[in-house]
Enzyme design. Sequence first.
Site, PDB file in Angstrom:
ATOM      1  N   CYS A   1       0.835  -1.204   0.000  1.00 31.01           N
ATOM      2  CA  CYS A   1       0.000   0.000   0.000  1.00 31.01           C
ATOM      3  C   CYS A   1       0.871   1.255   0.000  1.00 31.01           C
ATOM      4  CB  CYS A   1      -0.923   0.002   1.216  1.00 31.01           C
ATOM      5  SG  CYS A   1      -0.058   0.242   2.774  1.00 31.01           S
TER       6      CYS A   1
ATOM      7  N   ALA B   1       3.036   1.828   2.987  1.00 32.50           N
ATOM      8  CA  ALA B   1       4.238   0.986   3.007  1.00 32.50           C
ATOM      9  C   ALA B   1       5.364   1.633   2.200  1.00 32.50           C
ATOM     10  CB  ALA B   1       3.924  -0.402   2.461  1.00 32.50           C
TER      11      ALA B   1
ATOM     12  N   ARG C   1      11.623  -4.830   5.904  1.00 34.40           N
ATOM     13  CA  ARG C   1      12.530  -4.526   4.808  1.00 34.40           C
ATOM     14  C   ARG C   1      13.900  -4.233   5.417  1.00 34.40           C
ATOM     15  NH1 ARG C   1      13.720   0.258   2.246  1.00 34.40           N
ATOM     16  NH2 ARG C   1      13.891   0.251   0.001  1.00 34.40           N
TER      17      ARG C   1
ATOM     18  N   HIS D   1       5.944   6.368  -2.349  1.00 37.59           N
ATOM     19  CA  HIS D   1       7.249   6.949  -2.704  1.00 37.59           C
ATOM     20  C   HIS D   1       7.030   8.397  -3.136  1.00 37.59           C
ATOM     21  CE1 HIS D   1       8.274   2.641  -4.352  1.00 37.59           C
ATOM     22  NE2 HIS D   1       8.342   2.672  -3.041  1.00 37.59           N
TER      23      HIS D   1
END
Length: 482
Positions: free
Chosen positions: A45, A48, A79, A186
């Site tokens: 999503c 994230a 991550r 991002h």
Amino acid sequence: MSLVRMKCNECIPERDKHMYVTGEEPVIPSCNIATLPGDMTERGCAFAGARGVIGGPITDIIAMVHSPVGCAWYTWGTRRHLSDQYAWATKDRLTNVAFNRRFCVTSDMQEKDVVFGGMKKLERACLEAIRLFPEAKGLIIFTTCTTGLIGDDVQAVARKVEKETGILVFAAQSPGCSGVSQSKGHHDFNTQFYRQVTELRERRPELKMREEEKTPYDVCLVGEYNMDWDLKVTRPLFEQLGLRIVSVFSGNERIENLVKMPDVKLNIVHCQRSAEYIAEMEKEGNGVPFIRCSLYGIHQTSKALREAARFFGLEERAEQIITGEMARIEKSIAFYREKLQGKKVAIYVGGPRVWHWIKLMEELGMTVVAGLCTFAHADDYEKINAKAGKGMLVIDAPNEFEIEEMLLDTKPDLFLCGMKEKHLGRKLGVPTVNSHSYEKGPYAGFAGMVNFARDLYQGIYAPVWKFQWGLNGGGETTDAAE
Ligand code: CFM
């Protein structure tokens, strides 16, 4: 143009436009669009993307997730981005692991907070976290679906907490449901961080780099997240060239250095999916030019060094570095090339690493038979098309059935994939290598290429595959693994 119909998609023909085989005519598949209901997507999503990918690797900030506890917990530590201990060494305490991997910090929204608003609770949580972690130099508030939908004014809370405590407070408003994949996060993080840093530098000009501190060789590495210590091998390459890396956006970086991004002479952009946005904004807003590069493989790393060198007139030095590095790795690479020659690889990543790695695999004598991307955009597919040979199967936002069919059809000797898909690969007898956070990195740069080749080799030649009825009729294990 060569489109593909997979057997598993007979009932959902809408998926056809997401896949193709590379050929004469370049194809750009449907991409970066909403997932179809019923398609069991593997996408993440927007939250994230903002929290896990870009905000997470910043070393000395508290990542405050303004959400019910689940959003914070289930996205925490998934991550691998490691940070130095140096930022955390205080006279009373030495924290020797990455802060964001050690602590999960959330405002813990409950039903009544959703009904009556969570701003007060968020403020209290921020103040408590700052009190608990006095070494933190900053705090970023991340919103999620819940807090995005109820419309909490987290910017106002950020300003208030910053005023009260003096530490830098930012907001990353990228609710999970606000986009079609993590790629939206991002983008959100880039634009919001750029805007907030610009405002911060106006509010507190003492945070800018002073004129006497600047050098003509100041650069920023953009879209570099220190996956399994990539920076340990890439940073020295640029430093040997004579460049000063003022800031890395955002792997293992301190917030005070990120605030100095506008002060550099050049941005060197590695991940061009998650971070080219900020490089574009730095160019537009602050006149900082950027170059795109890949730091994977011999050819591409050399090219990156040469291009950076050309910008600063340091070409000769670049050649010396490349020659030296090549001499160091040549023998090892020759060993692995001989073992890997002729092997077929399938790659499944977010997007960019498909094109980053096509050339690298070729350098090891391997062929990429399939490239799958979770959240790529058209420009990623353009880059893939420019680098791929003919006959490579490309799938946009694949689901598990498509991945399975891809493995059965293309029969790779190795599957470069993530944590979820590796089980599928292994059950089908296809060795896997972690293409996101690596097996034993770093994988970037010259030295990293040797680690990468070693892991590919160990994946393929692991003796266990000879006991499997794999896709390729049992692994061709040879003496090489002994
Ligand atoms: Fe950029 Fe990345 Fe990637 Fe990415 Fe990612 Fe990643 Fe990736 Mo995993 S920032 S787009 S969101 S290169 S975590 S370090 S490996 S999917 S192809």
